[in-house]
Motif scaffolding. Sequence first.
Motif, PDB file in Angstrom:
ATOM      1  N   SER A  31     -39.319 -20.743 -28.634  1.00  0.00           N
ATOM      2  CA  SER A  31     -37.558 -21.519 -29.208  1.00  0.00           C
ATOM      3  C   SER A  31     -37.387 -22.957 -28.886  1.00  0.00           C
ATOM      4  O   SER A  31     -36.642 -23.550 -29.002  1.00  0.00           O
ATOM      5  CB  SER A  31     -36.699 -20.958 -28.841  1.00  0.00           C
ATOM      6  OG  SER A  31     -36.497 -19.888 -28.071  1.00  0.00           O
ATOM      7  N   GLN A 176     -48.805 -26.606 -36.382  1.00  0.00           N
ATOM      8  CA  GLN A 176     -48.148 -28.172 -37.126  1.00  0.00           C
ATOM      9  C   GLN A 176     -48.485 -28.613 -36.587  1.00  0.00           C
ATOM     10  O   GLN A 176     -47.794 -28.759 -34.969  1.00  0.00           O
ATOM     11  CB  GLN A 176     -46.478 -27.178 -37.435  1.00  0.00           C
ATOM     12  CG  GLN A 176     -46.714 -26.317 -38.270  1.00  0.00           C
ATOM     13  CD  GLN A 176     -45.158 -25.596 -38.553  1.00  0.00           C
ATOM     14  OE1 GLN A 176     -44.587 -24.485 -38.171  1.00  0.00           O
ATOM     15  NE2 GLN A 176     -44.344 -26.147 -39.422  1.00  0.00           N
ATOM     16  N   LYS A 232     -42.567 -28.346 -34.158  1.00  0.00           N
ATOM     17  CA  LYS A 232     -42.361 -26.347 -34.302  1.00  0.00           C
ATOM     18  C   LYS A 232     -43.301 -26.017 -34.630  1.00  0.00           C
ATOM     19  O   LYS A 232     -44.515 -26.057 -33.716  1.00  0.00           O
ATOM     20  CB  LYS A 232     -41.758 -27.194 -35.920  1.00  0.00           C
ATOM     21  CG  LYS A 232     -40.719 -27.933 -36.595  1.00  0.00           C
ATOM     22  CD  LYS A 232     -40.347 -27.970 -37.917  1.00  0.00           C
ATOM     23  CE  LYS A 232     -39.474 -26.473 -38.083  1.00  0.00           C
ATOM     24  NZ  LYS A 232     -39.267 -26.306 -38.798  1.00  0.00           N
ATOM     25  N   ASN A 235     -43.492 -20.234 -36.901  1.00  0.00           N
ATOM     26  CA  ASN A 235     -42.030 -18.625 -36.257  1.00  0.00           C
ATOM     27  C   ASN A 235     -41.185 -19.229 -36.302  1.00  0.00           C
ATOM     28  O   ASN A 235     -40.075 -18.338 -35.894  1.00  0.00           O
ATOM     29  CB  ASN A 235     -43.009 -17.661 -36.745  1.00  0.00           C
ATOM     30  CG  ASN A 235     -43.738 -16.523 -38.087  1.00  0.00           C
ATOM     31  OD1 ASN A 235     -43.658 -16.989 -39.026  1.00  0.00           O
ATOM     32  ND2 ASN A 235     -44.501 -15.606 -37.011  1.00  0.00           N
ATOM     33  N   SER A 236     -40.207 -20.442 -35.842  1.00  0.00           N
ATOM     34  CA  SER A 236     -39.574 -20.826 -35.384  1.00  0.00           C
ATOM     35  C   SER A 236     -38.531 -22.009 -36.915  1.00  0.00           C
ATOM     36  O   SER A 236     -39.517 -22.656 -36.905  1.00  0.00           O
ATOM     37  CB  SER A 236     -39.597 -21.316 -34.702  1.00  0.00           C
ATOM     38  OG  SER A 236     -38.553 -22.148 -33.418  1.00  0.00           O
ATOM     39  N   ILE A 237     -37.235 -21.740 -36.635  1.00  0.00           N
ATOM     40  CA  ILE A 237     -36.913 -23.122 -37.299  1.00  0.00           C
ATOM     41  C   ILE A 237     -36.192 -23.902 -36.631  1.00  0.00           C
ATOM     42  O   ILE A 237     -35.836 -25.604 -36.267  1.00  0.00           O
ATOM     43  CB  ILE A 237     -35.428 -22.722 -37.388  1.00  0.00           C
ATOM     44  CG1 ILE A 237     -34.895 -21.575 -37.201  1.00  0.00           C
ATOM     45  CG2 ILE A 237     -36.246 -21.200 -39.338  1.00  0.00           C
ATOM     46  CD1 ILE A 237     -33.133 -21.575 -37.627  1.00  0.00           C
ATOM     47  N   GLY A 238     -36.132 -24.198 -35.139  1.00  0.00           N
ATOM     48  CA  GLY A 238     -36.078 -25.208 -34.265  1.00  0.00           C
ATOM     49  C   GLY A 238     -37.123 -26.048 -34.054  1.00  0.00           C
ATOM     50  O   GLY A 238     -38.361 -26.009 -34.158  1.00  0.00           O
ATOM     51  N   ARG A 239     -36.326 -27.468 -33.147  1.00  0.00           N
ATOM     52  CA  ARG A 239     -36.745 -28.439 -33.055  1.00  0.00           C
ATOM     53  C   ARG A 239     -36.801 -28.418 -31.845  1.00  0.00           C
ATOM     54  O   ARG A 239     -36.603 -28.362 -31.438  1.00  0.00           O
ATOM     55  CB  ARG A 239     -36.372 -29.655 -33.416  1.00  0.00           C
ATOM     56  CG  ARG A 239     -35.998 -29.858 -35.504  1.00  0.00           C
ATOM     57  CD  ARG A 239     -35.239 -30.572 -35.731  1.00  0.00           C
ATOM     58  NE  ARG A 239     -35.395 -31.477 -37.896  1.00  0.00           N
ATOM     59  CZ  ARG A 239     -35.104 -31.751 -37.854  1.00  0.00           C
ATOM     60  NH1 ARG A 239     -34.794 -33.348 -36.906  1.00  0.00           N
ATOM     61  NH2 ARG A 239     -35.337 -31.941 -38.826  1.00  0.00           N
TER      62      ARG A 239
END
Length: 277
Positions: A31, A176, A232, A235-239
């Motif tokens: 994260s 990614q 990214k 499995n994480s939406i955070g930047r």
Amino acid sequence: IHAQGLNVNESLEIKKQYDFHPPFNIPLFLSGNFGEPRSTHFHTGIDIRSNARVGLDVFSIEDGYVSRIGISSKGYGKVLYVTHPKHQLTSVYAHLINLSPELDAYIKHIQYAQRRFEIDTIIPKNLLKVSKGQVIAFSGNTGGSGGPHLHFEMRDSKTEETLNPLLFGFVVKDEQAPSLMNIKLYDLNKQKNNAINKIFPLQKVNGIYTIPGGEVSLNTPYLGISVNAFDKSLNSIGRNGIFDMQLICNGIVLFESKMDRIHFDDWRFSYSYADYD
């Protein structure tokens, strides 16, 4: 402009050199990246997700001894430092909910002796030895943490410089590439009072980012460039921050920012990574 994250295959090759035990016994998802600029400093470790839970086993990555324990309502919260003489490295485990029973009993004795809850104590060398793969603590959400996770660091034991943990073979699956949103051009000609800053959105075609419409021009002898970009984790939406960023002109690298090691004295330079306009 060239931006890249750490390659998983590179981590696997490095793992052969060190073969550290992972700090968690679950797949590692992040994260927060090493070196990403925060409001007042660079992030000096990686934030490993704990599946929104506290109490996960935290393992010593290698043989060594506990060299420092800290307990605070701020910052790292409950934190454990383990020195590994074989590699002249120190691993750091922060935001813990608790230590192993042996370590917890030791630190409580010091707390009672000092009659205080918050402490930061140096442990005599080899007094509290630990083994590779030994459970030394349990993950939590203590201190300045915004949610359950493990803040994990690697440090040079001699210089106290923080080192990017992903350069030591801890495998984090990541497929990614970093994303570039836009670039900003600055007229840095100090002789002009009406300097114009221009922002250009970027579009990605076949893995290459370009400015829609092609070339742009800015009539100035002094040009500055910044980029709005992020990475990214799977499995994480955070930047997250980007490991390596280069500015290349005609095959020549004019500037590079590579997050491989950070000294605490360099925290102030994090302000230069932001555009405050």
